[in-house]
Design an enzyme around this catalytic site. Structure first.
Site, mmCIF file in Angstrom:
data_model
loop_
_atom_site.group_PDB
_atom_site.id
_atom_site.type_symbol
_atom_site.label_atom_id
_atom_site.label_comp_id
_atom_site.label_asym_id
_atom_site.label_seq_id
_atom_site.Cartn_x
_atom_site.Cartn_y
_atom_site.Cartn_z
ATOM 1 N N GLU B 49 0.818 -1.216 0.000
ATOM 2 C CA GLU B 49 0.000 0.000 0.000
ATOM 3 C C GLU B 49 0.850 1.265 0.000
ATOM 4 O OE1 GLU B 49 -0.583 -2.627 1.890
ATOM 5 O OE2 GLU B 49 -2.662 -3.251 1.582
ATOM 6 N N PHE B 111 -11.250 -7.283 13.989
ATOM 7 C CA PHE B 111 -10.168 -7.748 13.128
ATOM 8 C C PHE B 111 -9.829 -6.686 12.078
ATOM 9 C CE2 PHE B 111 -8.783 -10.096 9.244
ATOM 10 C CZ PHE B 111 -7.543 -10.470 9.731
ATOM 11 N N GLN B 112 -8.562 -6.376 11.959
ATOM 12 C CA GLN B 112 -8.054 -5.356 11.028
ATOM 13 C C GLN B 112 -8.714 -3.997 11.224
ATOM 14 O OE1 GLN B 112 -8.062 -7.133 7.031
ATOM 15 N NE2 GLN B 112 -5.953 -7.845 7.393
ATOM 16 N N LYS B 161 -17.393 -0.824 6.154
ATOM 17 C CA LYS B 161 -17.726 -1.904 5.227
ATOM 18 C C LYS B 161 -19.223 -1.996 4.955
ATOM 19 C CE LYS B 161 -16.834 -6.819 4.463
ATOM 20 N NZ LYS B 161 -16.128 -8.020 4.927
ATOM 21 N N MET B 471 24.184 8.980 2.061
ATOM 22 C CA MET B 471 24.127 10.326 2.619
ATOM 23 C C MET B 471 24.476 10.296 4.105
ATOM 24 S SD MET B 471 23.776 13.467 1.925
ATOM 25 C CE MET B 471 22.745 14.013 0.553
#
Lengths: 170, 563
Positions: B49, B111-112, B161, B471
């Site tokens: 993502e 969940f999630q 959802k 760097m």
């Protein structure tokens, strides 16, 4: 560092308080008090914020607050003729021998006793912070069990009556 | 029209002109993905993502349109965070759509489940949690309006959802109602008159061109202003491409790794005209010493930037798109030969130190960047990663193409380049897109090579491989007693990795091989990856040491003997 009083109007939506308080933390602003409730307009909350900082910091606070999508107006009333008030509830130790003394103090400050227990009194005071602080100072020797302060609320005075309804040129 | 929430999302995207979205499916967006095939939107399946957010950002930076990314709840949403923060710091218009657990279980640690609107509060321009399907059309409308208007930025829309599954009467609003969201609209004619006076009386004026010029599509106006007034221009990193670097009045990038003559101009100027720059610390160094001899005019679309970092003598709040044409008509032409002659001397001195002009058989990254420029004639979109490679790209590729450099400036996100290039290539399929990255940053989103292949994208990838987080190694060498702690880096054989994904891979160890490899990449129809095994301990020069003013630079030593 100066104390500044800001008034912010914001949409009364879930999470808006979080946006404001999150902004203060993220930008490292030093907030002394914050008080929020309904305004005269439905769906709009009114917040009074006391912030410590110089003019430049406060200018940033005002602009950052104003940038929040849910904040509709912000104004710095520090240099305006305004009414500042705070409410405090003070639960103070008060055995039977001390009660009348405390009640006497209370009346001098135009505060009220709102609850009496066997060993304590609860006092309510409304006024400028300086008066609230003085009473708290005088009650401290008796032993303060609990203290709840609302933080400052502010309103600009209407002056000679030709100001806007809420006394602020938003 | 009866629609589900999921259908309403896609339909709203189509109405906003979206034809590409970058995302990854998941449990809390399964309704969204179920509805997707019915809409004319090309969904690009990313491998992480973070890649989706960077790709949407890269798409937005390359095209000027809003980039869209999609992720599921919980880990899908948190994986967007770095990409959204990157877009926020660089004012890139992105709309992120996340799934949220169903409304009855919000707050139960389902969940999630994660509070993504809470998490992204400080890294989005605004965000929404949608728990009522009736609100969805207005939220979508507002999200796009906020993302693209004013100072652009990312907006996240988190949709429960059950809201995606719910049916309702869909009606897309024509207007937004945002009483607390105002765009600059004040009359600025007085400020512009004052600005014109300051400009006309300045002996050594300098324009600092920032990202705002690009975001406001004000490149033409800037060029006209510069030519009319003969005022030289330095740019910020994100201001690169605001004016062609081939223009004689363009001094290139200033700041910590800016051109020496650009930094000397900053220090010597008596008037700084900042156009759409927020005075980032990488440009200014310590602000109390910045522009010590200069008055400052600051033009910005965001009033918050005025006096935030650098105190301003004159502020103009507005979109450069509108401000610059007005400023042009307010100022007169003027000759600045003396000032320009001084700058020319500084420039000549810098050229003598330039490593690219020096005889060496070593494979130095500056040479590689310069040769990519030569081979492409600069007619490509460069997407740079973060670190030494980013600075070498900025210094040695001569940018003249509009929106010709995409880079993570504010957040400095390693791993940005590859997924952002995917977004840029999808937005501009006719253009050649190059990724330049270090071996460290490239490994941070290397999984997106699969997306390159799946989408058949002809992205060219050049890795400056020095086996270090270079760097940081440079800082350790210069300021931390040469103690290389946590910087030596073992990488894979990148050419073989590329081959494993189905991308031709080339490894280059000799300077003499560089041109042929670049030419092969330019001429190959599909993607190519070149692993340049560059000199390991090459540094970026000039360098302004942290805490020092910009005109005190660590320079590459003058070569001994003839150039």
């Amino acid at each position: 560092m100066e104390k500044h009083t800001l008034i912010a109007l914001m949409e009364d939506k879930p999470g808006v308080l979080n946006r404001v308080s999150g902004l203060f933390r993220r930008r490292n602003y030093n907030i002394e008090s914050l008080s929020v409730g309904h305004s005269e307009t439905g769906g709009i909350s009114r917040m009074t914020i006391v912030v410590n900082g110089d003019e430049r910091i406060v200018e940033q606070v005002v602009k950052q607050l104003d940038k929040l999508v849910n904040v509709t107006d912000v104004i710095d009333v520090s240099h305006r003729d305004s009414v500042f008030r705070e409410l405090a509830l003070i639960k103070v130790n008060a055995g039977p021998g001390k009660r009348s003394e405390i009640i006497e103090l209370t009346s001098v400050f135009r505060a009220r006793v709102v609850d009496v227990g066997a060993t304590s009194l609860t006092v309510e005071i409304t006024g400028p912070e300086s008066r609230v602080n003085s009473l708290i100072g005088l009650l401290e020797p008796y032993g303060i069990e609990e203290l709840a302060r609302t933080g400052r609320v502010a309103m600009v005075r209407s002056g000679n009556g030709n100001g806007s309804s809420r006394g602020i040129d938003f | 029209m009866k629609r589900t929430g999921a259908q309403a999302v896609w339909e709203s995207l189509v109405r906003e002109g979206v034809d590409t979205a970058f995302g990854i499916s998941g449990g809390a967006v399964i309704h969204l993905y179920h509805a997707l095939p019915d809409y004319p939107i090309h969904h690009v399946l990313m491998r992480h993502e973070q890649g989706a957010a960077h790709a949407a950002d890269g798409y937005a930076r390359a095209t000027g349109k809003v980039g869209v990314c999609v992720a599921t709840s919980g880990p899908g949403a948190t994986n967007l965070v770095t990409g959204l923060a990157t877009a926020y710091m660089d004012s890139s218009p992105v709309v992120a759509i996340t799934g949220q657990v169903a409304t009855p279980v919000i707050g139960t640690d389902a969940f999630q489940e994660v509070d993504i609107t809470g998490i992204t509060l400080p890294i989005t321009k605004h965000n929404y949690l949608v728990t009522d399907v009736e609100e969805l059309p207005l939220v979508m409308k507002e999200a796009f309006y906020i993302a693209r208007s004013g100072r652009p930025g990312p907006v996240l829309v988190d949709i429960a959802k059950d809201v995606q599954a719910a049916e309702f009467d869909y009606d897309y609003p024509d207007e937004v109602r945002l009483p607390g969201y105002r765009l600059p609209a004040g009359d600025i004619s007085a400020q512009l008159e004052a600005a014109a006076e300051m400009i006309e009386s300045a002996e050594r004026p300098l324009i600092v061109a920032g990202h705002g010029v690009v975001l406001g599509a004000a490149e033409d106006s800037l060029l006209r202003l510069v030519e009319q007034t003969q005022i030289p221009v330095v740019t910020t990193l994100l201001g690169i491409s605001a004016i062609p670097e081939t223009h004689p009045l363009c001094l290139g990038m200033a700041g910590m790794h800016g051109e020496a003559y650009a930094n000397l101009a900053l220090a010597e100027a008596d008037l700084l005209i900042a156009l759409g720059s927020r005075f980032d610390d990488r440009l200014t160094g310590p602000v109390d010493g910045f522009g010590a001899q200069a008055k400052v005019i600051h033009v910005d679309i965001d009033t918050v930037e005025i006096n935030k970092n650098v105190l301003t003598d004159l502020a103009v709040v507005g979109d450069l798109r509108d401000v610059l044409p007005q400023l042009i008509s307010a100022v007169d032409e003027r000759n600045r030969d003396e000032w320009l002659a001084r700058i020319r001397l500084w420039r000549e001195e810098s050229a003598q130190r330039d490593i690219v002009g020096q005889e060496t058989d070593e494979l130095v990254p500056q040479f590689v960047m310069r040769q990519i420029w030569h081979a492409t004639r600069g007619e490509v979109i460069m997407v740079s990663d973060v670190g030494q490679n980013q600075m070498w790209e900025a210094q040695y590729f001569v940018h003249h193409r509009r929106r010709g450099l995409l880079s993570s400036g504010g957040l400095g996100t390693m791993g940005f380049a590859l997924p952002a290039a995917i977004g840029a290539q999808l937005g501009l399929p006719e253009q050649q897109v190059w990724v330049t990255a270090g071996d460290g940053g490239f490994q941070m989103n290397i999984q997106e090579l699969a997306t390159v292949v799946q989408e058949k994208l002809p992205v060219k990838i050049a890795i400056m491989n020095n086996g270090y987080l270079g760097m940081v190694r440079q800082w350790q060498q210069l300021f931390f007693e040469g103690r290389y702690s946590g910087t030596p880096l073992l990488g894979p054989d990148f050419a073989k990795v590329a081959e494993a994904y189905g991308i031709p891979g080339i490894t280059i160890r000799e300077k003499a091989q560089v041109d042929a490899a670049i030419l092969q990449a330019v001429e190959t129809e599909g993607p190519v990856l070149i692993d340049f095994r560059i000199v390991q301990e090459e540094n970026v020069y000039p360098m302004v040491a942290p805490g020092r003013p910009v005109n005190e630079m660590i320079r590459r030593p003058m070569p001994t003997g003839k150039r």
